[in-house]
Design an enzyme around this catalytic site. Structure first.
Site, PDB file in Angstrom:
ATOM      1  N   SER A   1       0.872  -1.315  -0.060  1.00 14.51           N
ATOM      2  CA  SER A   1      -0.214   0.072  -0.003  1.00 14.51           C
ATOM      3  C   SER A   1       0.708   1.390  -0.095  1.00 14.51           C
ATOM      4  O   SER A   1       0.382   2.225  -0.507  1.00 14.51           O
ATOM      5  CB  SER A   1      -0.897  -0.160   1.150  1.00 14.51           C
ATOM      6  OG  SER A   1      -0.117  -0.053   2.397  1.00 14.51           O
TER       7      SER A   1
ATOM      8  N   GLY B   1      -1.838  -4.258   1.438  1.00 19.65           N
ATOM      9  CA  GLY B   1      -1.817  -5.478   2.019  1.00 19.65           C
ATOM     10  C   GLY B   1      -0.888  -6.703   1.801  1.00 19.65           C
ATOM     11  O   GLY B   1      -1.039  -7.591   2.368  1.00 19.65           O
TER      12      GLY B   1
ATOM     13  N   ASN C   1       4.489  -5.630   5.305  1.00 17.31           N
ATOM     14  CA  ASN C   1       3.557  -6.701   5.632  1.00 17.31           C
ATOM     15  C   ASN C   1       4.173  -8.127   6.154  1.00 17.31           C
ATOM     16  O   ASN C   1       3.760  -9.082   6.300  1.00 17.31           O
ATOM     17  CB  ASN C   1       2.520  -6.724   4.870  1.00 17.31           C
ATOM     18  CG  ASN C   1       1.766  -5.461   4.711  1.00 17.31           C
ATOM     19  OD1 ASN C   1       1.424  -4.870   5.745  1.00 17.31           O
ATOM     20  ND2 ASN C   1       1.406  -5.267   3.581  1.00 17.31           N
TER      21      ASN C   1
ATOM     22  N   ASP D   1      -2.259   7.291  10.160  1.00 19.21           N
ATOM     23  CA  ASP D   1      -1.540   6.148  11.054  1.00 19.21           C
ATOM     24  C   ASP D   1       0.096   6.471  10.935  1.00 19.21           C
ATOM     25  O   ASP D   1       0.257   7.497  10.257  1.00 19.21           O
ATOM     26  CB  ASP D   1      -1.903   4.652  10.821  1.00 19.21           C
ATOM     27  CG  ASP D   1      -1.606   4.466   9.143  1.00 19.21           C
ATOM     28  OD1 ASP D   1      -0.623   5.205   8.571  1.00 19.21           O
ATOM     29  OD2 ASP D   1      -2.633   3.523   8.658  1.00 19.21           O
TER      30      ASP D   1
ATOM     31  N   HIS E   1       0.854   5.168   6.283  1.00 20.51           N
ATOM     32  CA  HIS E   1       0.340   5.474   4.979  1.00 20.51           C
ATOM     33  C   HIS E   1       0.641   7.257   4.923  1.00 20.51           C
ATOM     34  O   HIS E   1      -0.033   7.848   5.637  1.00 20.51           O
ATOM     35  CB  HIS E   1      -0.798   5.007   4.844  1.00 20.51           C
ATOM     36  CG  HIS E   1      -0.861   3.449   4.827  1.00 20.51           C
ATOM     37  ND1 HIS E   1      -1.367   2.850   6.054  1.00 20.51           N
ATOM     38  CD2 HIS E   1      -0.841   2.554   4.144  1.00 20.51           C
ATOM     39  CE1 HIS E   1      -1.423   1.638   5.893  1.00 20.51           C
ATOM     40  NE2 HIS E   1      -0.891   1.448   4.510  1.00 20.51           N
TER      41      HIS E   1
END
Length: 268
Positions: free
Chosen positions: A36, A71, A103, A224, A227
């Protein structure tokens, strides 16, 4: 009057033009493979966040195809056949930029989320259960090496990039420590060979973030610590370009619109 045989003989002396039209040399295509932080829409698919891959086309004169998707990890990108898709698409001299790491951590001992890699820096494997099925999980560098070798076998060039940092000002003061995925990414590029190159995107981004200060960088992370806003994504894209420029352009030499001095930060 010519006889038919003489006429046909004369016709045979006429040689049709054999020159074919000149075809313009095909420009290489750049493909982006990542999570992402690189993908269009970033971490939510809304206007609040965006991935740096959405801004990268502004810095290069070649077409860019962004295949990054939120993701994903090096493992899930592999298992879902997304590296295979890019391998089918690439032609000789195309460039594939690969960046994962956000991730790929975690543990396989409690529950398997389908993204976590097997711990290790080489050919280690782990047995796991995912979606009720027994699976073999490779290490992070192994997924990158397998993808890179498949791509270079098709004649493509590969740039392996370290993951972008989370907000290094989050704790109040500036703190950035490269993760193990930076080391893994660098070693994977070396293992793939001369048609692969490593860019320490994380360090270049962190250096620019440090120079910008807490207030400005905090504004780049609206939801957050991972991102970025569009403005933040643009900065992260420029940091990647800086890494390329400081290395003489790598496989994109001659195709980068920016000059080295026009991008913030120093070469490392």
């Amino acid at each position: 009057m010519l006889s038919i045989s003489k006429f046909l003989g004369l016709v045979g002396l006429v040689t049709p033009a054999t020159s074919s039209p000149t075809h313009a040399k095909r420009a290489p295509t750049i493909y982006l493979a990542g999570d992402s932080t690189m993908a269009r829409g970033g971490g939510g698919g809304n206007t609040a966040t965006d991935g740096w891959g959405n801004f990268f086309p502004y810095s290069v004169s070649l077409p860019v195809v962004n295949k990054a998707i939120g993701g994903r990890s090096a493992r899930s990108f592999t298992v879902e056949g997304r590296f295979d898709e890019i391998t089918r698409l690439v032609q000789p001299n195309d460039i594939v930029i690969i960046e994962f790491g956000h991730n790929d951590g975690g543990s396989l001992s409690s529950s398997d989320n389908g993204r976590t890699a097997c711990p290790g820096a080489g050919s280690e494997t782990c047995k796991s259960v995912y979606n009720g099925q027994q699976v073999t999980v490779l290490t992070y560098p192994a997924y990158l090496i397998n993808a890179g070798r498949a791509l270079t076998a098709k004649g493509a060039k590969v740039i392996i990039s370290s993951p972008t940092p989370n907000n290094p000002w989050e704790g109040g003061g500036f703190v950035y420590s490269p993760s193990r995925f930076t080391t893994y990414s660098k070693s994977a590029a070396a293992s793939i060979g001369s048609n692969a190159f490593f860019v320490d995107h994380g360090q270049y981004t962190a250096n620019i973030f440090q120079s910008f200060g807490k207030q400005r960088v905090d504004s780049f992370f609206p939801n957050d610590h991972t991102h970025t806003s569009p403005a933040g994504a643009d900065t992260v894209s420029r940091a990647f370009v800086k890494g390329l420029l400081c290395a003489g352009g790598s496989f994109l030499s001659g195709s980068i619109k920016n000059s080295t001095g026009s991008v913030e930060g120093n070469c490392i």
